[in-house]
Design a protein around this motif. Structure first.
Motif, short mmCIF file in Angstrom:
data_model
loop_
_atom_site.label_atom_id
_atom_site.label_comp_id
_atom_site.label_asym_id
_atom_site.label_seq_id
_atom_site.Cartn_x
_atom_site.Cartn_y
_atom_site.Cartn_z
N THR A 140 7.12 5.08 -8.12
CA THR A 140 7.12 5.91 -9.32
C THR A 140 7.78 5.30 -10.40
OG1 THR A 140 6.80 7.63 -7.45
CG2 THR A 140 7.91 8.18 -9.36
N GLN A 141 8.93 4.58 -10.32
CA GLN A 141 9.81 4.19 -11.07
C GLN A 141 9.62 2.76 -11.66
OE1 GLN A 141 11.87 6.56 -12.45
NE2 GLN A 141 11.61 7.67 -10.74
N SER A 142 8.53 2.13 -10.97
CA SER A 142 8.54 0.72 -11.27
C SER A 142 7.92 0.16 -12.60
CB SER A 142 7.70 -0.02 -10.03
OG SER A 142 7.44 -1.30 -10.60
N PRO A 143 8.40 -0.68 -13.52
CA PRO A 143 7.92 -1.04 -14.80
C PRO A 143 6.82 -1.88 -14.39
CG PRO A 143 9.93 -2.12 -14.26
CD PRO A 143 9.88 -1.20 -13.17
N SER A 144 6.44 -2.41 -13.25
CA SER A 144 5.17 -3.21 -12.97
C SER A 144 3.96 -2.54 -12.96
CB SER A 144 5.38 -4.05 -11.61
OG SER A 144 6.92 -4.65 -11.49
N LEU A 145 4.30 -1.34 -13.21
CA LEU A 145 2.88 -0.56 -12.94
C LEU A 145 2.49 0.14 -14.33
CD1 LEU A 145 3.11 0.82 -9.46
CD2 LEU A 145 1.28 -0.57 -10.21
N PRO A 146 1.11 0.11 -14.85
CA PRO A 146 0.95 1.03 -16.02
C PRO A 146 1.70 2.48 -16.13
CG PRO A 146 -0.94 0.06 -15.11
CD PRO A 146 0.17 0.20 -13.85
N ALA A 147 1.66 2.87 -17.14
CA ALA A 147 2.36 4.31 -17.30
C ALA A 147 1.20 5.47 -17.08
CB ALA A 147 2.75 4.55 -18.84
N HIS A 148 -0.10 5.13 -17.02
CA HIS A 148 -0.98 6.15 -16.99
C HIS A 148 -2.06 5.66 -15.61
CE1 HIS A 148 0.84 8.07 -20.15
NE2 HIS A 148 0.16 7.28 -20.97
N PHE A 149 -2.44 6.36 -15.01
CA PHE A 149 -3.58 6.09 -13.93
C PHE A 149 -4.58 7.13 -13.86
CE2 PHE A 149 -0.43 2.95 -12.09
CZ PHE A 149 -1.28 2.13 -11.59
N ASP A 150 -5.72 6.78 -13.82
CA ASP A 150 -6.90 7.58 -13.52
C ASP A 150 -6.90 8.50 -12.18
OD1 ASP A 150 -8.35 7.05 -16.29
OD2 ASP A 150 -8.06 5.15 -15.72
N VAL A 151 -6.95 7.64 -11.31
CA VAL A 151 -6.99 8.25 -9.88
C VAL A 151 -5.97 7.72 -9.19
CG1 VAL A 151 -8.46 8.23 -7.73
CG2 VAL A 151 -9.40 8.51 -10.14
N VAL A 152 -5.16 8.43 -8.15
CA VAL A 152 -4.30 7.91 -7.40
C VAL A 152 -4.96 8.51 -5.94
CG1 VAL A 152 -1.85 8.42 -6.45
CG2 VAL A 152 -2.35 8.29 -8.70
N THR A 153 -4.87 7.59 -4.87
CA THR A 153 -5.18 7.77 -3.59
C THR A 153 -4.21 7.72 -2.78
OG1 THR A 153 -6.04 5.71 -2.93
CG2 THR A 153 -7.54 7.03 -4.04
N ALA A 154 -4.33 8.51 -1.47
CA ALA A 154 -3.39 8.03 -0.09
C ALA A 154 -4.08 8.38 0.95
CB ALA A 154 -1.86 8.83 -0.18
N LEU A 155 -4.60 7.35 1.69
CA LEU A 155 -5.12 7.68 2.99
C LEU A 155 -4.45 7.38 4.33
CD1 LEU A 155 -7.75 7.89 4.53
CD2 LEU A 155 -8.28 5.40 4.24
N HIS A 156 -4.13 8.69 4.81
CA HIS A 156 -3.17 8.72 5.90
C HIS A 156 -1.83 8.16 5.59
CE1 HIS A 156 -7.13 8.59 8.66
NE2 HIS A 156 -6.97 9.74 8.26
N ALA A 157 -1.33 8.45 4.58
CA ALA A 157 0.06 8.30 4.10
C ALA A 157 0.73 9.45 4.88
CB ALA A 157 0.31 8.46 2.60
N CYS A 158 1.66 8.68 5.85
CA CYS A 158 2.57 9.33 6.82
C CYS A 158 3.52 10.42 6.31
CB CYS A 158 2.96 8.64 7.94
SG CYS A 158 1.99 7.95 9.12
#
Length: 305
Positions: A140-158
């Motif tokens: 969530t805080q990482s600068p290694s990722l783009p500022a914006h995403f189109d789709v976020v997925t979480a499959l069976h995230a506990c």
């Protein structure tokens, strides 16, 4: 002659894929690398069940991706709690590989799985896949990722990893989220901690008097709160089954599409339910609502780079 042999090989591969119940165009090599198919090209019942779940989820995600306006640089998808990245790899193989743009990011805490996924992506030539060794909260805080995403997925995230994925989606202004929750325990812990007090306060506490009911109610209540929270943050929410219950008990699929219309009624009901079940502390942490006005949770414009 060479062309005929190539055509025959492609036809044979298509016949094998059809017999195995695979999607057209699905790479057999990829499925072998993911150990869904054996080296001999066979599939056991457990792998067939797993693949069916992933295929169902991919169909939902493909539809969402097709409905979204184009983004500069192509559509970006973040897969949280990626594990061995079954979802990310299969989605890339079936959807992103055939497009000139777009990128899939796999986010996973286990270093060995991240390294294995990186090596596999390189081996298969999946150049627009990236894997990051981060927790969802760190991402969530990482600068290694783009500022914006189109789709976020979480499959069976506990447990709370699903909530972290929602927080990531809000922070990164996701235009859609696809969530399959698993092992929700946080709300059950809160219900259990104040059980005696609530039994004296309200007859509703009988719903979680027994430990089994506490766990089941906590799981159901968690997903209800998540849906209200997403609606209060400007998303249109649909809840459905991922696959038949005979395939998996962790089967609830939450689809959220950003509309920008924050539902005041959802925010009010969220607070009311938290109060009624003695969970008000979560209103300051897990389900802290954004201000009615402002950029929090706003999805990116199609032109954002």
């Amino acid at each position: 002659m060479k062309k005929t042999k190539t055509s025959n090989a492609a036809s044979a591969a298509g016949d094998v894929a059809a017999q195995l119940g695979l999607r057209p165009g699905q790479s057999l090599e990829l499925l072998k690398e993911l150990h869904i198919l054996t080296r001999e090209g066979r599939i056991n019942q457990d792998s067939r069940r797993k693949l069916k779940q992933v295929y169902h989820l991919v169909q939902f995600i493909e539809k969402l991706l097709d409905e979204l306006p184009p983004s500069e640089g192509g559509l970006r998808l973040a897969d949280h709690g990626a594990g061995k990245s079954y979802l990310g790899f299969i989605l890339y193989d079936l959807y992103f590989k055939h497009r000139a743009e777009g990128r899939v990011y796999g986010i996973e805490t286990r270093t060995e799985l991240v390294e294995r996924s990186r090596a596999l992506a390189e081996r298969l030539g999946f150049a627009r896949m990236e894997f990051l060794n981060l927790s969802v909260a760190e991402a969530t805080q990482s600068p290694s990722l783009p500022a914006h995403f189109d789709v976020v997925t979480a499959l069976h995230a506990c447990d709370t990893a699903t909530d972290d994925a929602i927080a990531f989606g809000l922070r990164r202004q996701a235009r859609a989220m696809v969530l399959v929750p698993c092992c929700q325990a946080e709300v059950a812990r809160h219900l259990n901690a104040h059980k005696a007090l609530n039994l004296a306060r309200t007859p509703l506490a009988e719903l979680w008097r027994h430990p089994l009911h506490t766990r089941e109610l906590g799981s159901q209540l968690t997903n209800v709160l998540r849906c209200l929270y997403l609606e209060a943050c400007g998303y249109q929410v649909t809840v459905t089954e991922l696959v038949g219950w005979e395939h998996s008990l962790k089967n609830e699929l939450i689809l959220a599409k950003y509309t920008g219309q924050r539902k005041r009624s959802a925010a009010e009901r969220l607070r009311a339910i938290l109060d009624e079940f003695g969970l008000s502390v979560l209103a300051q942490t897990r389900f802290a609502l954004p201000p009615q006005e402002g950029p929090i949770g706003r999805a990116p414009r199609a032109s954002v780079g």
